[in-house]
Design a protein around this motif. Structure first.
Motif, PDB file in Angstrom:
ATOM      1  N   PRO A 192       3.933   8.348  -3.119  1.00 38.57           N
ATOM      2  CA  PRO A 192       4.171   7.694  -1.665  1.00 38.57           C
ATOM      3  C   PRO A 192       5.512   8.099  -1.180  1.00 38.57           C
ATOM      4  CG  PRO A 192       3.246   6.157  -3.319  1.00 38.57           C
ATOM      5  CD  PRO A 192       3.490   7.168  -4.215  1.00 38.57           C
ATOM      6  N   GLU A 249       5.599  10.189   2.426  1.00 36.66           N
ATOM      7  CA  GLU A 249       6.342   9.469   3.545  1.00 36.66           C
ATOM      8  C   GLU A 249       7.270  10.674   4.088  1.00 36.66           C
ATOM      9  OE1 GLU A 249       7.788   7.219   6.658  1.00 36.66           O
ATOM     10  OE2 GLU A 249       6.128   6.636   5.106  1.00 36.66           O
ATOM     11  N   TYR A 272       5.369  13.142   6.010  1.00 30.40           N
ATOM     12  CA  TYR A 272       4.666  12.354   7.304  1.00 30.40           C
ATOM     13  C   TYR A 272       5.730  12.411   8.215  1.00 30.40           C
ATOM     14  CZ  TYR A 272       3.715   8.119  10.205  1.00 30.40           C
ATOM     15  OH  TYR A 272       3.514   7.445  11.048  1.00 30.40           O
ATOM     16  N   GLU A 317      -1.031   8.945   5.353  1.00 28.62           N
ATOM     17  CA  GLU A 317      -0.273   8.144   5.729  1.00 28.62           C
ATOM     18  C   GLU A 317      -0.783   7.148   6.904  1.00 28.62           C
ATOM     19  OE1 GLU A 317       3.148   6.522   4.316  1.00 28.62           O
ATOM     20  OE2 GLU A 317       1.480   7.166   3.011  1.00 28.62           O
ATOM     21  N   ARG A 345      -3.647   5.163   5.645  1.00 28.49           N
ATOM     22  CA  ARG A 345      -3.084   4.155   4.588  1.00 28.49           C
ATOM     23  C   ARG A 345      -2.352   2.854   5.357  1.00 28.49           C
ATOM     24  NH1 ARG A 345       1.652   2.142   2.778  1.00 28.49           N
ATOM     25  NH2 ARG A 345       2.744   3.930   3.957  1.00 28.49           N
ATOM     26  N   LYS A 346      -1.569   3.191   6.491  1.00 25.14           N
ATOM     27  CA  LYS A 346      -0.652   2.373   7.293  1.00 25.14           C
ATOM     28  C   LYS A 346      -1.869   1.803   8.220  1.00 25.14           C
ATOM     29  CE  LYS A 346       3.611   5.050   7.066  1.00 25.14           C
ATOM     30  NZ  LYS A 346       4.721   5.361   7.666  1.00 25.14           N
ATOM     31  N   TRP A 391      -1.700   5.883  -2.980  1.00 29.49           N
ATOM     32  CA  TRP A 391      -1.321   7.405  -3.335  1.00 29.49           C
ATOM     33  C   TRP A 391      -1.529   7.767  -4.849  1.00 29.49           C
ATOM     34  CZ3 TRP A 391      -2.290  11.029  -0.130  1.00 29.49           C
ATOM     35  CH2 TRP A 391      -1.874  11.143   1.188  1.00 29.49           C
TER      36      TRP A 391
END
Length: 159
Positions: free
Chosen positions: A31, A35, A38, A97, A100-101, A108
């Protein structure tokens, strides 16, 4: 249309879920990596392409246009495979991401398929493999439009 998109998702999935020995293992480091990539994706796409990625499902369509340009360049001119992989991580982690968000229920980690590991999202409830966006982006870059990432993503989210 939804049935078509689901069928398309199965066609462009880089590795068949029918492969033997598929396992998913959550990884607390992934993760953090996701991030970072991302945010890099948002920054680079804004700077280089003047496109605003906002973390929505709809932003994946913008990614597809950038991937189309990148794919054309790589297939016409070639590119070092490590550089292609870095692009695949940047765009793939952005896509993962976003999912996921916006949709949750995933974590992950790494999926291991027939002995080879790939960054992946697995279902939180049972640690089953769900999808591996970095690998899908790699396929998109090398195969071109037939591996359209927006269609793949749309099939996953059911739109």
């Amino acid at each position: 249309m939804r049935k078509f998109l689901v069928a398309l998702a199965f066609l462009i999935t880089p590795l068949s879920t029918h492969a033997e020995n598929i396992t998913f293992k959550p990884d607390l480091e992934v993760p953090k990596i996701a991030e970072g990539y991302y945010q890099d994706c948002i920054d680079i796409v804004k700077k280089q392409f003047k496109l605003e990625l906002d973390g929505t499902d709809e932003s994946i369509k913008l990614i597809e246009s950038v991937l189309d340009n990148l794919s054309e360049h790589v297939r016409s001119n070639g590119m070092d495979k490590n550089r292609v992989y870095n692009f695949a991580k940047m765009f793939g982690f952005y896509i993962g991401e976003v999912y996921r968000k916006n949709h949750g229920g995933v974590t992950w980690g790494n999926v291991k398929i027939n002995g080879t590991e790939y960054y992946a999202l697995g279902k939180s409830k049972d640690n089953s493999p769900f999808f591996w966006p970095v690998t899908n982006v790699m396929k998109r870059i090398y195969k071109g439009k037939e591996a359209n990432i927006h269609h793949y993503y749309s099939a996953i989210v059911g739109k």
